[in-house]
Design a protein around this motif. Structure first.
Motif, PDB file in Angstrom:
ATOM      1  N   SER A   1       0.819  -1.204   0.000  1.00 30.54           N
ATOM      2  CA  SER A   1       0.000   0.000   0.000  1.00 30.54           C
ATOM      3  C   SER A   1       0.856   1.259   0.000  1.00 30.54           C
ATOM      4  O   SER A   1       0.337   2.347   0.085  1.00 30.54           O
ATOM      5  N   LYS A   2       2.202   1.113  -0.072  1.00 30.76           N
ATOM      6  CA  LYS A   2       3.096   2.263  -0.052  1.00 30.76           C
ATOM      7  C   LYS A   2       3.673   2.485  -1.444  1.00 30.76           C
ATOM      8  O   LYS A   2       4.028   1.541  -2.135  1.00 30.76           O
ATOM      9  N   SER A   3       3.793   3.727  -1.855  1.00 30.26           N
ATOM     10  CA  SER A   3       4.449   4.025  -3.119  1.00 30.26           C
ATOM     11  C   SER A   3       5.741   4.783  -2.827  1.00 30.26           C
ATOM     12  O   SER A   3       5.783   5.648  -1.961  1.00 30.26           O
ATOM     13  N   ILE A   4       6.820   4.428  -3.551  1.00 27.83           N
ATOM     14  CA  ILE A   4       8.143   5.006  -3.341  1.00 27.83           C
ATOM     15  C   ILE A   4       8.603   5.588  -4.670  1.00 27.83           C
ATOM     16  O   ILE A   4       8.662   4.886  -5.675  1.00 27.83           O
ATOM     17  N   SER A   5       8.938   6.879  -4.684  1.00 22.40           N
ATOM     18  CA  SER A   5       9.381   7.498  -5.939  1.00 22.40           C
ATOM     19  C   SER A   5      10.797   7.036  -6.257  1.00 22.40           C
ATOM     20  O   SER A   5      11.576   6.682  -5.367  1.00 22.40           O
ATOM     21  N   ARG A   6      11.128   7.050  -7.530  1.00 22.93           N
ATOM     22  CA  ARG A   6      12.452   6.612  -7.969  1.00 22.93           C
ATOM     23  C   ARG A   6      13.542   7.532  -7.421  1.00 22.93           C
ATOM     24  O   ARG A   6      14.598   7.077  -7.013  1.00 22.93           O
ATOM     25  N   SER A   7      13.301   8.840  -7.397  1.00 25.69           N
ATOM     26  CA  SER A   7      14.303   9.772  -6.902  1.00 25.69           C
ATOM     27  C   SER A   7      14.584   9.539  -5.415  1.00 25.69           C
ATOM     28  O   SER A   7      15.720   9.676  -4.957  1.00 25.69           O
ATOM     29  N   PHE A   8      13.563   9.172  -4.657  1.00 29.31           N
ATOM     30  CA  PHE A   8      13.760   8.864  -3.237  1.00 29.31           C
ATOM     31  C   PHE A   8      14.634   7.626  -3.077  1.00 29.31           C
ATOM     32  O   PHE A   8      15.540   7.597  -2.253  1.00 29.31           O
ATOM     33  N   ARG A   9      14.384   6.602  -3.888  1.00 24.01           N
ATOM     34  CA  ARG A   9      15.195   5.374  -3.822  1.00 24.01           C
ATOM     35  C   ARG A   9      16.647   5.669  -4.169  1.00 24.01           C
ATOM     36  O   ARG A   9      17.554   5.153  -3.532  1.00 24.01           O
ATOM     37  N   VAL A  10      16.870   6.513  -5.166  1.00 22.04           N
ATOM     38  CA  VAL A  10      18.235   6.875  -5.565  1.00 22.04           C
ATOM     39  C   VAL A  10      18.931   7.609  -4.421  1.00 22.04           C
ATOM     40  O   VAL A  10      20.089   7.337  -4.103  1.00 22.04           O
ATOM     41  N   ARG A  11      18.215   8.525  -3.773  1.00 21.00           N
ATOM     42  CA  ARG A  11      18.812   9.253  -2.646  1.00 21.00           C
ATOM     43  C   ARG A  11      19.141   8.322  -1.487  1.00 21.00           C
ATOM     44  O   ARG A  11      20.181   8.453  -0.855  1.00 21.00           O
ATOM     45  N   VAL A  12      18.281   7.368  -1.215  1.00 20.56           N
ATOM     46  CA  VAL A  12      18.530   6.408  -0.130  1.00 20.56           C
ATOM     47  C   VAL A  12      19.738   5.546  -0.463  1.00 20.56           C
ATOM     48  O   VAL A  12      20.607   5.317   0.382  1.00 20.56           O
ATOM     49  N   LEU A  13      19.805   5.061  -1.700  1.00 17.13           N
ATOM     50  CA  LEU A  13      20.959   4.246  -2.102  1.00 17.13           C
ATOM     51  C   LEU A  13      22.254   5.051  -2.048  1.00 17.13           C
ATOM     52  O   LEU A  13      23.291   4.551  -1.615  1.00 17.13           O
ATOM     53  N   PHE A  14      22.206   6.319  -2.489  1.00 18.00           N
ATOM     54  CA  PHE A  14      23.391   7.170  -2.424  1.00 18.00           C
ATOM     55  C   PHE A  14      23.821   7.390  -0.982  1.00 18.00           C
ATOM     56  O   PHE A  14      25.006   7.321  -0.655  1.00 18.00           O
ATOM     57  N   ALA A  15      22.895   7.649  -0.091  1.00 18.37           N
ATOM     58  CA  ALA A  15      23.209   7.862   1.327  1.00 18.37           C
ATOM     59  C   ALA A  15      23.812   6.599   1.936  1.00 18.37           C
ATOM     60  O   ALA A  15      24.777   6.664   2.709  1.00 18.37           O
ATOM     61  N   ALA A  16      23.263   5.434   1.592  1.00 17.82           N
ATOM     62  CA  ALA A  16      23.804   4.175   2.108  1.00 17.82           C
ATOM     63  C   ALA A  16      25.221   3.960   1.586  1.00 17.82           C
ATOM     64  O   ALA A  16      26.113   3.535   2.337  1.00 17.82           O
ATOM     65  N   PHE A  17      25.458   4.240   0.313  1.00 15.89           N
ATOM     66  CA  PHE A  17      26.790   4.096  -0.256  1.00 15.89           C
ATOM     67  C   PHE A  17      27.782   5.055   0.417  1.00 15.89           C
ATOM     68  O   PHE A  17      28.898   4.666   0.766  1.00 15.89           O
ATOM     69  N   ALA A  18      27.375   6.316   0.616  1.00 12.20           N
ATOM     70  CA  ALA A  18      28.241   7.299   1.271  1.00 12.20           C
ATOM     71  C   ALA A  18      28.560   6.857   2.701  1.00 12.20           C
ATOM     72  O   ALA A  18      29.699   6.988   3.163  1.00 12.20           O
ATOM     73  N   PHE A  19      27.585   6.339   3.403  1.00 12.93           N
ATOM     74  CA  PHE A  19      27.805   5.842   4.767  1.00 12.93           C
ATOM     75  C   PHE A  19      28.813   4.688   4.752  1.00 12.93           C
ATOM     76  O   PHE A  19      29.733   4.636   5.561  1.00 12.93           O
ATOM     77  N   PHE A  20      28.661   3.756   3.825  1.00  9.72           N
ATOM     78  CA  PHE A  20      29.578   2.615   3.713  1.00  9.72           C
ATOM     79  C   PHE A  20      31.004   3.087   3.432  1.00  9.72           C
ATOM     80  O   PHE A  20      31.960   2.601   4.038  1.00  9.72           O
ATOM     81  N   VAL A  21      31.170   4.052   2.528  1.00  8.26           N
ATOM     82  CA  VAL A  21      32.504   4.579   2.198  1.00  8.26           C
ATOM     83  C   VAL A  21      33.127   5.225   3.430  1.00  8.26           C
ATOM     84  O   VAL A  21      34.314   5.037   3.717  1.00  8.26           O
ATOM     85  N   CYS A  22      32.341   5.973   4.191  1.00 11.19           N
ATOM     86  CA  CYS A  22      32.862   6.620   5.412  1.00 11.19           C
ATOM     87  C   CYS A  22      33.310   5.587   6.436  1.00 11.19           C
ATOM     88  O   CYS A  22      34.348   5.743   7.080  1.00 11.19           O
TER      89      CYS A  22
END
Length: 116
Positions: free
Chosen positions: A10-31
């Motif tokens: 019942s939840k909709s997730i925009s593509r731009s939000f998913r990209v931002r979440v993936l980018f944040a997770a990647f940045a966290f992993f690099v740090c």
């Protein structure tokens, strides 16, 4: 710019939000990975010098004392007196590790060396 909507349950997730979440997770992993290799800087230094005796390069073992001061004349000694016994000299050259503690704060320092 168009946004795609993915519907999951019942939840909709925009593509731009998913990209931002993936980018944040990647940045966290690099740090985290980059931070794992960080080491604190120690107060130990390596001093290399050359000793001459009567205009000739010294050879053999010598006892050396190192004192650190905050002024060239009449200064205050910083840290302990460090003694290095039986320091080997080859062609007058020696190298020792010294640790005067947190004495190197950016101000000028003067090293006094006693030889026996």
């Amino acid at each position: 710019m168009s946004y795609f909507t993915f519907v999951r349950g019942s939840k909709s997730i925009s593509r731009s939000f998913r990209v931002r979440v993936l980018f944040a997770a990647f940045a966290f992993f690099v740090c985290i990975v980059a931070g794992a290799n960080v080491e604190a800087q120690t107060t130990e230094i390596t001093y290399q010098g050359q000793l001459q005796s009567s205009s000739a390069l010294a050879i053999g073992n010598y006892d050396l004392e190192f004192l650190l001061f905050d002024s060239l004349a009449g200064g205050t000694q910083l840290g302990p007196t460090l003694t290095r016994t039986a320091v080997s000299l080859s062609n007058g050259v020696f190298s020792v590790s010294l640790d005067f503690g947190p004495a190197f704060t950016g101000a000028t320092r003067f090293l006094e060396i006693h030889v026996r």
